[in-house]
Write a protein that holds these residues in place. Structure first.
Motif, PDB file in Angstrom:
ATOM      1  N   ILE A  62      -5.221   1.144  -5.447  1.00 28.42           N
ATOM      2  CA  ILE A  62      -4.488   0.488  -4.354  1.00 28.42           C
ATOM      3  C   ILE A  62      -5.318  -0.651  -3.769  1.00 28.42           C
ATOM      4  CG2 ILE A  62      -3.544   0.806  -2.023  1.00 28.42           C
ATOM      5  CD1 ILE A  62      -2.733   3.683  -2.958  1.00 28.42           C
ATOM      6  N   ARG A  63      -6.617  -0.449  -3.604  1.00 25.78           N
ATOM      7  CA  ARG A  63      -7.470  -1.526  -3.084  1.00 25.78           C
ATOM      8  C   ARG A  63      -7.455  -2.723  -4.037  1.00 25.78           C
ATOM      9  NH1 ARG A  63     -10.682   2.806  -1.491  1.00 25.78           N
ATOM     10  NH2 ARG A  63     -12.089   2.516  -3.255  1.00 25.78           N
ATOM     11  N   GLY A  64      -7.459  -2.451  -5.344  1.00 22.88           N
ATOM     12  CA  GLY A  64      -7.362  -3.536  -6.320  1.00 22.88           C
ATOM     13  C   GLY A  64      -6.048  -4.288  -6.195  1.00 22.88           C
ATOM     14  N   VAL A  65      -4.954  -3.534  -6.035  1.00 21.94           N
ATOM     15  CA  VAL A  65      -3.635  -4.156  -5.851  1.00 21.94           C
ATOM     16  C   VAL A  65      -3.636  -5.007  -4.580  1.00 21.94           C
ATOM     17  CG1 VAL A  65      -1.200  -3.675  -5.321  1.00 21.94           C
ATOM     18  CG2 VAL A  65      -2.349  -2.441  -7.179  1.00 21.94           C
ATOM     19  N   ARG A 125       0.841  -1.206   0.000  1.00 23.20           N
ATOM     20  CA  ARG A 125       0.000   0.000   0.000  1.00 23.20           C
ATOM     21  C   ARG A 125       0.877   1.257   0.000  1.00 23.20           C
ATOM     22  NH1 ARG A 125      -4.466   2.697   1.168  1.00 23.20           N
ATOM     23  NH2 ARG A 125      -5.907   0.979   0.986  1.00 23.20           N
ATOM     24  N   ALA A 126       1.857   1.292   0.890  1.00 18.27           N
ATOM     25  CA  ALA A 126       2.718   2.476   1.006  1.00 18.27           C
ATOM     26  C   ALA A 126       3.484   2.731  -0.295  1.00 18.27           C
ATOM     27  CB  ALA A 126       3.687   2.299   2.172  1.00 18.27           C
ATOM     28  N   GLU A 160       3.243   5.980  -2.916  1.00 19.95           N
ATOM     29  CA  GLU A 160       4.408   6.729  -3.387  1.00 19.95           C
ATOM     30  C   GLU A 160       4.391   6.879  -4.916  1.00 19.95           C
ATOM     31  OE1 GLU A 160       7.944   4.815  -1.974  1.00 19.95           O
ATOM     32  OE2 GLU A 160       7.440   5.176   0.127  1.00 19.95           O
ATOM     33  N   LEU A 161       3.858   5.873  -5.595  1.00 22.74           N
ATOM     34  CA  LEU A 161       3.776   5.928  -7.055  1.00 22.74           C
ATOM     35  C   LEU A 161       2.622   6.805  -7.534  1.00 22.74           C
ATOM     36  CD1 LEU A 161       4.457   2.186  -7.981  1.00 22.74           C
ATOM     37  CD2 LEU A 161       6.017   4.142  -8.268  1.00 22.74           C
ATOM     38  N   GLY A 162       1.796   7.287  -6.589  1.00 23.34           N
ATOM     39  CA  GLY A 162       0.705   8.171  -6.947  1.00 23.34           C
ATOM     40  C   GLY A 162      -0.575   7.453  -7.346  1.00 23.34           C
ATOM     41  N   HIS A 163      -0.677   6.164  -7.033  1.00 19.81           N
ATOM     42  CA  HIS A 163      -1.892   5.430  -7.379  1.00 19.81           C
ATOM     43  C   HIS A 163      -3.046   5.874  -6.478  1.00 19.81           C
ATOM     44  CE1 HIS A 163       0.813   2.091  -9.138  1.00 19.81           C
ATOM     45  NE2 HIS A 163       0.526   3.019 -10.045  1.00 19.81           N
TER      46      HIS A 163
END
Length: 177
Positions: A37-40, A24-25, A29-32
């Motif tokens: 992020i929830r999908g990742v 998540r962090a 940082e990548l600006g997602h």
């Protein structure tokens, strides 16, 4: 409810539980965005869970029966669908063609499956379970069902039902563009 695990399991490693937070962090940082992020996070959890399940099923169920995960998936596919063309097994079971070929050689040597060429088209090879294969598969299914129940015990019935619906939607969708 307490959760037990096997020493050496992924949860024993001190960084294992930090993984999702670190993913998540780094994505922040990548600006997602939060939905990205929830999908990742969801896919990360799913892939890690699949790896843990396969390891557990092989260790607790399939290896003691002299089976492999690939062999179980192939035999289970044949049990569900009946006789199949060898080329269909890979697609239906989610196993690579090379793994299917290798696993079928082993299963056939052990007398668990039978391959036969079609009379009308000798290029077509059909595969079926033998009675010995069916008996072994039933043992594996009993063991695996018990392990699956143990894994799902951290969720209540409503949560399991909802998870089944959600995973079904994911797995049955067309491949995203």
């Amino acid at each position: 409810m307490s959760v037990s695990h096997v020493p050496g399991d992924a949860v024993d490693h001190p960084r294992s539980r930090e993984f999702a937070a670190k993913v998540r962090a780094h994505h922040k940082e990548l600006g997602h965005t939060e939905p990205q992020i929830r999908g990742v996070e969801a896919v990360t959890h799913l892939t890690r869970l699949v790896a843990r399940l396969v390891q557990d099923f092989e260790r607790a169920v399939h290896r003691p029966l002299g089976m492999t995960w690939a062999g179980f998936r192939i035999m289970n596919t044949l049990w569900i669908f009946g006789d199949l063309e060898q080329r269909q097994i890979a697609r239906i079971s989610g196993t690579s063609r090379a793994s299917v070929s290798s696993a079928l050689n082993t299963l056939e040597e052990r007398g668990l499956v039978e391959r036969r060429r079609e009379r009308d088209d000798r290029r077509v090879v059909r595969v079926s379970l033998t009675p010995a294969g069916l008996a072994l598969l039933h043992q594996a299914i009993e063991g695996q069902t018990a392990r699956e129940h143990a894994w799902m015990a951290v969720l209540d019935d409503e949560e399991v039902s909802r998870l089944v619906v959600l995973l079904g939607r994911l797995v049955n969708q067309e491949r995203p563009a």
